[in-house]
Design an enzyme around this catalytic site. Structure first.
Site, PDB file in Angstrom:
ATOM      1  N   LYS A 132     -29.641  54.336  77.729  1.00 11.26           N
ATOM      2  CA  LYS A 132     -30.063  54.590  76.346  1.00 11.26           C
ATOM      3  C   LYS A 132     -31.351  53.822  76.083  1.00 11.26           C
ATOM      4  O   LYS A 132     -31.419  52.606  76.268  1.00 11.26           O
ATOM      5  CB  LYS A 132     -28.977  54.149  75.378  1.00 11.26           C
ATOM      6  CG  LYS A 132     -29.302  54.452  73.930  1.00 11.26           C
ATOM      7  CD  LYS A 132     -28.146  54.058  73.030  1.00 11.26           C
ATOM      8  CE  LYS A 132     -28.476  54.316  71.589  1.00 11.26           C
ATOM      9  NZ  LYS A 132     -27.369  53.959  70.714  1.00 11.26           N
ATOM     10  N   GLY A 177     -34.378  51.193  70.872  1.00 10.07           N
ATOM     11  CA  GLY A 177     -34.778  51.793  69.605  1.00 10.07           C
ATOM     12  C   GLY A 177     -34.153  53.153  69.347  1.00 10.07           C
ATOM     13  O   GLY A 177     -34.414  53.761  68.338  1.00 10.07           O
ATOM     14  N   CYS A 178     -33.358  53.651  70.262  1.00 12.36           N
ATOM     15  CA  CYS A 178     -32.689  54.937  70.087  1.00 12.36           C
ATOM     16  C   CYS A 178     -31.392  54.680  69.336  1.00 12.36           C
ATOM     17  O   CYS A 178     -30.545  53.944  69.799  1.00 12.36           O
ATOM     18  CB  CYS A 178     -32.410  55.566  71.443  1.00 12.36           C
ATOM     19  SG  CYS A 178     -31.550  57.142  71.355  1.00 12.36           S
ATOM     20  N   VAL A 179     -31.255  55.281  68.158  1.00 14.58           N
ATOM     21  CA  VAL A 179     -30.047  55.062  67.359  1.00 14.58           C
ATOM     22  C   VAL A 179     -29.078  56.210  67.493  1.00 14.58           C
ATOM     23  O   VAL A 179     -29.411  57.289  67.854  1.00 14.58           O
ATOM     24  CB  VAL A 179     -30.375  54.842  65.863  1.00 14.58           C
ATOM     25  CG1 VAL A 179     -31.059  53.508  65.723  1.00 14.58           C
ATOM     26  CG2 VAL A 179     -31.214  55.958  65.311  1.00 14.58           C
TER      27      VAL A 179
END
Length: 106
Positions: free
Chosen positions: A101, A104-106
């Site tokens: 992942k 900063g990927c939510v």
């Protein structure tokens, strides 16, 4: 930890469906992740262009590429990339490419 099966082997994924070990990725794994995690029945040549670029960038730089770089390299507009990967280039495309992942990927 959840698992998926690819080439007769069980591969660990995290709770969001990202491979725990990116080195276990192959094209069959990508197709399984696309279907099971992203709801994509098949991957077309445009999907593969994005997936291969993301994967190559990750292997060289140990990080996912910026979305702008994906658009520039593939020649695809951002809107089209979201059509290819409905959950987005960071989450969907990176997941199918076998990357962890992205930060900063939510």
């Amino acid at each position: 930890m959840p698992t998926i099966e690819s080439d007769g082997k069980k591969l660990e994924v995290n709770e969001e469906g990202f491979l725990s070990n990116p080195k276990e990725w192959n094209s069959e794994t990508a197709q399984i992740l696309a279907k099971e995690e992203e709801g994509l029945d098949e991957l077309n040549p445009d999907h593969w262009a994005v997936i291969h670029f993301i994967r190559e960038h990750y292997l060289k730089n140990n990080m996912a590429p910026m979305v702008r770089s994906i658009c520039k390299t593939t020649g695809f507009k951002l809107k089209y990339i979201f059509e290819l990967f409905p959950s987005g280039p960071a989450k969907g495309a990176c997941k199918i490419a076998g990357l962890p992942k992205p930060d900063g990927c939510v």
